[in-house]
Design a protein around this motif. Structure first.
Motif, PDB file in Angstrom:
ATOM      1  N   SER A  87       0.674  -1.076   0.038  1.00 32.11           N
ATOM      2  CA  SER A  87       0.045  -0.104   0.045  1.00 32.11           C
ATOM      3  C   SER A  87       0.797   1.124  -0.033  1.00 32.11           C
ATOM      4  O   SER A  87       0.530   2.236  -0.352  1.00 32.11           O
ATOM      5  N   ASP A  88       2.042   1.239   0.507  1.00 33.13           N
ATOM      6  CA  ASP A  88       3.055   2.385   0.582  1.00 33.13           C
ATOM      7  C   ASP A  88       3.810   2.562  -0.682  1.00 33.13           C
ATOM      8  O   ASP A  88       4.563   3.393  -0.814  1.00 33.13           O
ATOM      9  N   GLY A  89       3.700   1.526  -1.360  1.00 30.88           N
ATOM     10  CA  GLY A  89       4.570   1.360  -2.685  1.00 30.88           C
ATOM     11  C   GLY A  89       6.231   0.830  -2.433  1.00 30.88           C
ATOM     12  O   GLY A  89       6.837   0.658  -3.253  1.00 30.88           O
ATOM     13  N   ARG A  90       6.412   0.580  -1.226  1.00 29.43           N
ATOM     14  CA  ARG A  90       7.902   0.055  -0.993  1.00 29.43           C
ATOM     15  C   ARG A  90       8.328  -1.114  -1.353  1.00 29.43           C
ATOM     16  O   ARG A  90       9.222  -1.209  -1.963  1.00 29.43           O
ATOM     17  N   ILE A  91       7.378  -2.239  -1.103  1.00 26.80           N
ATOM     18  CA  ILE A  91       7.459  -3.586  -1.675  1.00 26.80           C
ATOM     19  C   ILE A  91       6.607  -3.626  -3.025  1.00 26.80           C
ATOM     20  O   ILE A  91       5.504  -3.271  -3.120  1.00 26.80           O
TER      21      ILE A  91
END
Length: 159
Positions: A49-53
């Motif tokens: 959801s935060d785009g990091r993974i």
């Protein structure tokens, strides 16, 4: 979640596939894109959801993962006809489907993968934000569901 489609490409948040090229958003509005991988036959893409993974699947090749917003990528599960990939909102749980193969699951952010479900013509997969509920579809077949993080699967014929 498809955020935009432009000039033959599909863009999801900070990541996109355009003309068989993997790209990462370098601005905040999708104006500038930076290619991050060579041209491949990319089939699936998912992100936390935060785009990091982030994770992407290449047909006939590997699943690739990134843990830094798509800047660098590492090859993971190999040698399958990967069709689609899904990810929980925190990125910890990931599931991928193989055409005329199995459903594969990872519970450690895509580092290791375990084969699940029967060998069928899997096409697509989706999951709930916590990864507990998953649904996959078979080409010219049924919808299958899992309510235990992808461990067991039940066929749900259309009525």
């Amino acid at each position: 979640m498809l955020i935009g489609q432009n000039e033959g490409g599909a863009y999801l948040g900070r990541v996109g596939v355009r003309e068989n090229s993997w790209q990462v958003l370098s601005g905040t509005e999708g104006v500038n894109w930076t290619s991050r991988a060579t041209s491949q036959v990319w089939y699936g893409i998912a992100m936390s959801s935060d785009g990091r993974i982030q994770a992407g699947s290449i047909n006939g090749s590997n699943i690739w993962t990134s843990y830094n917003y798509g800047v660098t990528w590492t090859s993971r599960a190999t040698g399958q006809q990967w069709r689609d990939i899904a990810m929980s909102s925190d990125g910890r749980i990931q599931s991928a489907v193989v055409l005329f193969g199995n459903i594969w699951t990872s519970y450690d952010y895509g580092l290791t993968w375990v084969s699940r479900a029967a060998s069928l013509g899997w096409q697509s997969i989706a999951m709930s934000s916590d990864g507990r509920i998953q649904t996959a579809v078979v080409f010219n077949g049924n919808i299958w569901t899992s309510y235990d993080y992808g461990v067991t699967w039940v066929s749900r014929p259309l009525s």
